[in-house]
Design a protein around this motif. Structure first.
Motif, PDB file in Angstrom:
ATOM      1  N   ARG A 107      63.648  40.393  31.044  1.00  0.00           N
ATOM      2  CA  ARG A 107      62.999  40.418  32.354  1.00  0.00           C
ATOM      3  C   ARG A 107      63.485  41.609  33.175  1.00  0.00           C
ATOM      4  O   ARG A 107      62.706  42.256  33.868  1.00  0.00           O
ATOM      5  CB  ARG A 107      63.261  39.111  33.103  1.00  0.00           C
ATOM      6  N   CYS A 108      64.764  41.910  33.085  1.00  0.00           N
ATOM      7  CA  CYS A 108      65.308  43.058  33.822  1.00  0.00           C
ATOM      8  C   CYS A 108      64.771  44.368  33.261  1.00  0.00           C
ATOM      9  O   CYS A 108      64.493  45.309  34.014  1.00  0.00           O
ATOM     10  CB  CYS A 108      66.830  43.040  33.777  1.00  0.00           C
ATOM     11  N   ALA A 109      64.624  44.443  31.936  1.00  0.00           N
ATOM     12  CA  ALA A 109      64.093  45.660  31.333  1.00  0.00           C
ATOM     13  C   ALA A 109      62.656  45.905  31.788  1.00  0.00           C
ATOM     14  O   ALA A 109      62.282  47.036  32.134  1.00  0.00           O
ATOM     15  CB  ALA A 109      64.166  45.569  29.813  1.00  0.00           C
ATOM     16  N   LEU A 110      61.832  44.855  31.803  1.00  0.00           N
ATOM     17  CA  LEU A 110      60.459  45.002  32.265  1.00  0.00           C
ATOM     18  C   LEU A 110      60.433  45.395  33.734  1.00  0.00           C
ATOM     19  O   LEU A 110      59.668  46.277  34.143  1.00  0.00           O
ATOM     20  CB  LEU A 110      59.688  43.696  32.058  1.00  0.00           C
ATOM     21  N   LYS A 111      61.274  44.776  34.537  1.00  0.00           N
ATOM     22  CA  LYS A 111      61.318  45.090  35.961  1.00  0.00           C
ATOM     23  C   LYS A 111      61.692  46.555  36.183  1.00  0.00           C
ATOM     24  O   LYS A 111      61.056  47.261  36.981  1.00  0.00           O
ATOM     25  CB  LYS A 111      62.327  44.186  36.680  1.00  0.00           C
ATOM     26  N   MET A 112      62.729  47.032  35.482  1.00  0.00           N
ATOM     27  CA  MET A 112      63.187  48.397  35.667  1.00  0.00           C
ATOM     28  C   MET A 112      62.077  49.402  35.346  1.00  0.00           C
ATOM     29  O   MET A 112      61.796  50.316  36.130  1.00  0.00           O
ATOM     30  CB  MET A 112      64.394  48.671  34.783  1.00  0.00           C
ATOM     31  N   HIS A 113      61.416  49.224  34.196  1.00  0.00           N
ATOM     32  CA  HIS A 113      60.408  50.199  33.784  1.00  0.00           C
ATOM     33  C   HIS A 113      59.135  50.090  34.619  1.00  0.00           C
ATOM     34  O   HIS A 113      58.540  51.110  34.982  1.00  0.00           O
ATOM     35  CB  HIS A 113      60.096  50.013  32.300  1.00  0.00           C
ATOM     36  N   ALA A 114      58.712  48.870  34.939  1.00  0.00           N
ATOM     37  CA  ALA A 114      57.486  48.704  35.720  1.00  0.00           C
ATOM     38  C   ALA A 114      57.663  49.230  37.139  1.00  0.00           C
ATOM     39  O   ALA A 114      56.784  49.906  37.682  1.00  0.00           O
ATOM     40  CB  ALA A 114      57.073  47.237  35.744  1.00  0.00           C
TER      41      ALA A 114
END
Length: 261
Positions: A107-114
């Motif tokens: 979830r953090c990876a998606l948040k960072m990139h998005a």
């Protein structure tokens, strides 16, 4: 839904000016058609089916922008729109961004990139994320005659085939566009396999989101949400129960340690 009646289009590749569009043909009733396929819309299975139709059909699995070349009264342009929240997860999976050790880290990876992509001034550079669906139609190109939805792909494809005069055909593959569990990668899977259907049922794309991440994706694809009628995250079942995750880059933030008295 069918667009208002209008002179339809003969289209060609936008980027390289080629003579043939990526996926086009002439149907038994004489209708010239063109299928437009933005990335991560789960329509690879449609390409496979269209290739089996009676010739003349030229259909490549190519995600190309199109522009107006000419007008013909017998043209028919169609596409299938996918939920932008699902497209973002599918693209992140394909780019191998969601390979973390835990669901929270994913979830953090998606948040960072998005959210990094949303902060850029132009949608022309979205890093791992695909271009907005509306941008696949260049200047002067009207909306498609038919826009289906990938969550009812077979039903809407049946409507297209009927409109074009083809006999009904069932999809034999299921494209895993944000619709598989962690054990399946983005790609085509056999629609007849009951174990895969169960895997699809278990997958919840909302598990990758909290309100902040969704807001970033909604900013990236705001015109797609509006133009194709997708509900925002806050209006979806289960959104209110999605916990907020504090992230420090691609990882959850470490809990703050209290100082000893």
């Amino acid at each position: 839904m069918l667009a208002a009646s209008r002179g339809a289009l003969v289209l060609a590749l936008f980027a390289c000016g080629a003579a043939a569009a990526p996926c086009e043909g002439v149907s038994p009733n004489g209708t010239r058609w063109l299928f437009v396929m933005p990335q991560h819309t789960g329509t690879g299975a449609v390409v496979a089916l269209l290739r089996e139709l009676r010739r003349p059909v030229h259909c490549l699995h190519v995600h190309s922008r199109v522009e107006l070349r000419d007008v013909t009264p017998r043209g028919f342009v169609f596409m299938f729109a996918a939920d932008p929240l699902k497209r973002a997860v599918s693209a992140a999976m394909y780019a191998n961004l969601l390979n973390r050790a835990s669901a929270v880290e994913n979830r953090c990876a998606l948040k960072m990139h998005a959210c990094a992509a949303a902060q850029r001034a132009s949608n022309r550079s979205l890093s791992a994320f695909p271009p907005p669906m509306h941008s696949f139609f260049g200047p002067g190109v009207a909306a498609p005659d038919f826009v289906g939805r990938t969550e009812r792909l077979q039903e809407d494809l049946d409507r297209v085939l009927l409109r074009l005069g083809y006999a009904p055909r069932n999809l034999t593959q299921y494209h895993c566009v944000s619709a598989c569990d962690e054990h399946h990668t983005d790609g085509l899977v056999d629609a007849s396999d009951p174990s895969l259907r169960k895997a699809v049922a278990r997958f919840r794309y909302l598990d990758y989101y909290d309100a902040e991440t969704a807001a970033c994706v909604e900013q990236l694809y705001h015109r797609d949400f509006e133009q194709f009628g997708f509900a925002p995250f806050a209006q979806r079942d289960g959104a209110s129960s999605s916990p907020v995750v504090r992230c420090c880059g691609p990882h959850p933030c470490a809990p703050a340690h209290k100082r000893p008295p």
